[in-house]
Scaffold this motif. Structure first.
Motif, PDB file in Angstrom:
ATOM      1  N   UNK A  20       0.641  -1.195  -0.028  1.00 54.26           N
ATOM      2  CA  UNK A  20       0.011  -0.044   0.232  1.00 54.26           C
ATOM      3  C   UNK A  20       0.657   1.141   0.036  1.00 54.26           C
ATOM      4  N   UNK A  21       2.033   1.221   0.278  1.00 60.11           N
ATOM      5  CA  UNK A  21       3.060   2.447   0.530  1.00 60.11           C
ATOM      6  C   UNK A  21       3.669   2.515  -0.766  1.00 60.11           C
ATOM      7  N   UNK A  22       3.687   1.741  -1.793  1.00 59.93           N
ATOM      8  CA  UNK A  22       4.418   1.838  -3.071  1.00 59.93           C
ATOM      9  C   UNK A  22       4.182   3.107  -3.810  1.00 59.93           C
ATOM     10  N   UNK A  23       3.240   3.725  -3.754  1.00 56.47           N
ATOM     11  CA  UNK A  23       3.223   4.987  -4.623  1.00 56.47           C
ATOM     12  C   UNK A  23       2.542   6.358  -3.554  1.00 56.47           C
ATOM     13  N   UNK A  24       3.282   6.304  -2.425  1.00 58.68           N
ATOM     14  CA  UNK A  24       3.156   7.302  -1.531  1.00 58.68           C
ATOM     15  C   UNK A  24       3.266   8.605  -2.119  1.00 58.68           C
ATOM     16  N   UNK A  25       2.488   9.651  -2.012  1.00 57.40           N
ATOM     17  CA  UNK A  25       2.719  11.003  -2.351  1.00 57.40           C
ATOM     18  C   UNK A  25       4.032  11.642  -1.514  1.00 57.40           C
ATOM     19  N   UNK A  26       4.294  12.752  -2.079  1.00 60.13           N
ATOM     20  CA  UNK A  26       5.539  13.313  -1.119  1.00 60.13           C
ATOM     21  C   UNK A  26       5.209  13.678   0.068  1.00 60.13           C
ATOM     22  N   UNK A  27       3.983  14.540   0.399  1.00 56.76           N
ATOM     23  CA  UNK A  27       3.793  14.718   1.700  1.00 56.76           C
ATOM     24  C   UNK A  27       3.606  13.702   2.827  1.00 56.76           C
ATOM     25  N   UNK A  28       2.803  12.505   1.983  1.00 58.15           N
ATOM     26  CA  UNK A  28       2.839  11.067   3.191  1.00 58.15           C
ATOM     27  C   UNK A  28       4.017  10.675   3.325  1.00 58.15           C
ATOM     28  N   UNK A  29       5.100  10.572   2.326  1.00 57.54           N
ATOM     29  CA  UNK A  29       6.402   9.964   2.474  1.00 57.54           C
ATOM     30  C   UNK A  29       6.962  10.943   3.628  1.00 57.54           C
ATOM     31  N   UNK A  30       7.043  12.140   3.375  1.00 57.89           N
ATOM     32  CA  UNK A  30       7.657  13.090   4.397  1.00 57.89           C
ATOM     33  C   UNK A  30       7.091  12.852   5.843  1.00 57.89           C
ATOM     34  N   UNK A  31       5.618  12.691   6.013  1.00 57.57           N
ATOM     35  CA  UNK A  31       5.222  12.601   7.191  1.00 57.57           C
ATOM     36  C   UNK A  31       5.739  11.196   7.928  1.00 57.57           C
ATOM     37  N   UNK A  32       5.917  10.061   7.054  1.00 55.59           N
ATOM     38  CA  UNK A  32       6.421   8.684   7.545  1.00 55.59           C
ATOM     39  C   UNK A  32       8.082   8.923   7.968  1.00 55.59           C
ATOM     40  N   UNK A  33       8.635   9.650   6.946  1.00 58.52           N
ATOM     41  CA  UNK A  33      10.185   9.833   7.162  1.00 58.52           C
ATOM     42  C   UNK A  33      10.258  10.563   8.541  1.00 58.52           C
ATOM     43  N   UNK A  34       9.567  11.730   8.981  1.00 51.10           N
ATOM     44  CA  UNK A  34       9.697  12.436  10.070  1.00 51.10           C
ATOM     45  C   UNK A  34       9.517  11.487  11.298  1.00 51.10           C
ATOM     46  N   UNK A  35       8.496  10.588  11.257  1.00 49.70           N
ATOM     47  CA  UNK A  35       8.126   9.908  12.505  1.00 49.70           C
ATOM     48  C   UNK A  35       9.365   8.895  12.538  1.00 49.70           C
ATOM     49  N   UNK A  36       9.803   8.265  11.578  1.00 46.40           N
ATOM     50  CA  UNK A  36      11.089   7.397  11.397  1.00 46.40           C
ATOM     51  C   UNK A  36      12.141   8.048  11.967  1.00 46.40           C
ATOM     52  N   UNK A  37      12.480   9.196  11.612  1.00 46.13           N
ATOM     53  CA  UNK A  37      13.787   9.907  12.144  1.00 46.13           C
ATOM     54  C   UNK A  37      13.648  10.102  13.711  1.00 46.13           C
ATOM     55  N   UNK A  38      12.714   9.772  14.446  1.00 45.96           N
ATOM     56  CA  UNK A  38      12.629   9.710  15.805  1.00 45.96           C
ATOM     57  C   UNK A  38      13.544   8.489  16.259  1.00 45.96           C
ATOM     58  N   UNK A  39      13.852   7.435  15.525  1.00 42.40           N
ATOM     59  CA  UNK A  39      14.266   6.264  15.959  1.00 42.40           C
ATOM     60  C   UNK A  39      15.581   6.205  15.095  1.00 42.40           C
ATOM     61  N   UNK A  40      15.681   6.531  13.620  1.00 40.26           N
ATOM     62  CA  UNK A  40      16.682   6.586  12.849  1.00 40.26           C
ATOM     63  C   UNK A  40      16.976   7.863  12.322  1.00 40.26           C
ATOM     64  N   UNK A  41      17.788   8.582  12.891  1.00 37.95           N
ATOM     65  CA  UNK A  41      17.856  10.068  12.391  1.00 37.95           C
ATOM     66  C   UNK A  41      18.475  10.044  11.107  1.00 37.95           C
ATOM     67  N   UNK A  42      19.361   9.162  10.666  1.00 35.40           N
ATOM     68  CA  UNK A  42      20.028   9.329   9.397  1.00 35.40           C
ATOM     69  C   UNK A  42      18.817   9.336   8.233  1.00 35.40           C
ATOM     70  N   UNK A  43      17.812   8.962   8.554  1.00 40.71           N
ATOM     71  CA  UNK A  43      16.840   8.861   7.441  1.00 40.71           C
ATOM     72  C   UNK A  43      16.318  10.067   6.843  1.00 40.71           C
ATOM     73  N   UNK A  44      16.737  11.124   7.512  1.00 38.94           N
ATOM     74  CA  UNK A  44      16.329  12.639   6.830  1.00 38.94           C
ATOM     75  C   UNK A  44      17.389  12.938   5.771  1.00 38.94           C
ATOM     76  N   UNK A  45      18.307  12.172   5.658  1.00 34.96           N
ATOM     77  CA  UNK A  45      19.338  12.504   4.676  1.00 34.96           C
ATOM     78  C   UNK A  45      18.674  12.178   2.995  1.00 34.96           C
TER      79      UNK A  45
END
Length: 137
Positions: A20-45
């Motif tokens: 279901x995440x194969x075609x995430x729009x930029x804003x949705x992907x950015x939201x998930x990325x922001x959450x993931x950065x709380x655990x794995x900070x390098x994903x912000x790169x």
């Protein structure tokens, strides 16, 4: 045999989530990325679109691994433990996910807190031992 229900239900759930995440729009992907950065900070790169694709493929890979009967339960249990442990870490680190006690989920945090079942399944897959030949349970 006792691992089949655990692996089948969890694997199908995670595979579907990744699909279901194969075609995430930029804003949705950015939201998930922001959450993931709380655990794995390098994903912000990463670019949000790239992060979304990597997340999608990682979830589909884990789901498929859980569904593959030839892969050892301990191995897929470790993968599931890392994945679900990361989700639970996000739950604990993102403000507003817990009630004032820091443990019980808020309305907003219930979606992540419920993933504790996956962590329990991971522990069961890793700790379960096959009986030695000649022994019965």
């Amino acid at each position: 045999m006792s691992h089949i229900p655990l692996r089948l239900t969890t694997g199908a759930f995670i595979l579907n989530a990744g699909y279901g995440k194969r075609h995430l729009d930029k804003d949705s992907a950015a939201g998930l990325q922001s959450m993931a950065a709380k655990v794995i900070p390098p994903v912000t790169r990463m670019k949000p679109e790239t992060f979304g694709k990597v997340l999608s493929y990682a979830e589909m890979t884990l789901g498929a691994a859980l569904l593959a009967p030839f892969l050892p339960s301990r191995l897929v249990g470790v993968g599931l433990g890392i994945f679900s442990g990361s989700l639970l870490t996000m739950y604990r680190r993102i403000p507003g996910m817990t009630q004032a006690d820091g443990i019980r989920p808020s309305q907003q945090g219930t979606a992540l807190a419920k993933d504790v079942w996956m962590f329990g399944i991971a522990v069961a897959l890793v700790l379960d031992r096959k009986p030695k030949s000649g022994n019965t349970r």
